[in-house]
Write an enzyme that holds these catalytic residues in place. Structure first.
Site, PDB file in Angstrom:
ATOM      1  CB  SER A 145      -0.785   0.087   1.256  1.00  0.00           C
ATOM      2  OG  SER A 145      -1.600   1.238   1.260  1.00  0.00           O
ATOM      3  CE1 TYR A 158      -4.304  -1.675   5.383  1.00  0.00           C
ATOM      4  CE2 TYR A 158      -3.403   0.252   4.739  1.00  0.00           C
ATOM      5  CZ  TYR A 158      -4.053  -1.046   4.229  1.00  0.00           C
ATOM      6  OH  TYR A 158      -4.179  -1.150   2.920  1.00  0.00           O
TER       7      TYR A 158
END
Length: 262
Positions: A145, A158
């Site tokens: 990501s 995250y």
């Protein structure tokens, strides 16, 4: 030409190939699985959201399963060893997301996101490795990501796991590259997926805004002025799996519409 039309222009021939995709029920994972099936591959998609133990539609096998624990992954290993003489492609895509500060994050949050987003990738690769070694064109793609490239406030857990995926990809590209197994990653930006939509809803609630206002903010973060489509990420994954990327190993391809440029 519309975005919808452009994203259907790409085509690859994966006839006879066998692929395993985690997190394949919806979002990017399902788009990858569907694109592989359209390209001729036989696809085993793993996700705890599948309603049956196995859903078979044409060449897509939806398997109800999780990568959260080593025991879960061991069950999946037994499943594949019983049914496949080899695996050509492994796409690690399973993941969860918390929009929580470090102060609000619990021990349980930490353990769960590490288990799925990072440990699950490691043990899936370890478990499928014997089958990948039997392929004449093995390839692994890990879903990272932009949060691993440029962490932002609000989701340290995250970002931590996605940064770990980038490091794992580079490390394994060196280890497994010697065996002829290419390992790469893809870092999506703001993509229209159920998880990204849920993040928008949560941010809107916390910030006292309307979801559409947060969504417009997301769109403005991209140089292209819009959120991406899951199929636009899937096309990059298929490229990395294909012979067109045969000399690409240890790379991360950013699919963010230019978000990291600004």
């Amino acid at each position: 030409m519309s975005v919808s039309a452009r994203r259907k222009d790409f085509s690859f021939d994966f006839t006879g190939r066998i692929a395993v995709v985690s997190g394949a029920f919806q979002g990017i994972g399902r788009s990858v699985a569907d694109a592989l099936v359209r390209s001729g591959a036989e696809v085993f998609g793993i996700d705890p959201k599948f309603s049956e133990s196995t859903e078979v539609v044409k060449k897509f096998h939806g398997i109800r399963g999780s990568v959260e624990s080593s025991e879960d992954v061991e069950h999946l290993k037994d499943y594949f060893m019983d049914r496949c003489d080899h695996v050509d492609f492994l796409i690690n895509n399973a993941g969860i997301y918390f929009y929580k500060s470090i102060e609000d994050s619990t021990d349980s949050d930490f353990e769960r996101i590490i288990s799925i987003n990072l440990r699950g990738y490691f043990f899936m690769i370890k478990s499928i490795l014997p089958l990948l070694k039997r392929s004449d064109s093995p390839s692994i793609v890990n879903m990272a990501s932009v949060s691993g490239q440029r962490p932002e406030a609000g989701h340290p857990l995250y970002s931590m796991t996605k940064g770990g995926i980038l490091a794992l990809t580079r490390a394994l590209s060196a280890d497994l590259g010697r065996l002829g197994i290419r390992v790469n990653s893809v870092s999506p930006g703001n993509i229209k997926t159920p998880m990204n939509d849920a993040d928008i809803e949560e941010q809107a609630r916390i910030r006292g805004m309307k979801p559409e206002e947060v969504e417009r903010e997301y769109a403005r973060e991209s140089v292209l002025g819009r959120r991406g489509e899951a199929e636009e990420v899937a096309s990059v994954v298929l490229f990395l799996l294909s012979s067109a990327a045969s000399y690409i190993n240890g790379a991360d391809i950013i699919v963010d519409g230019g978000l990291l440029l600004v």
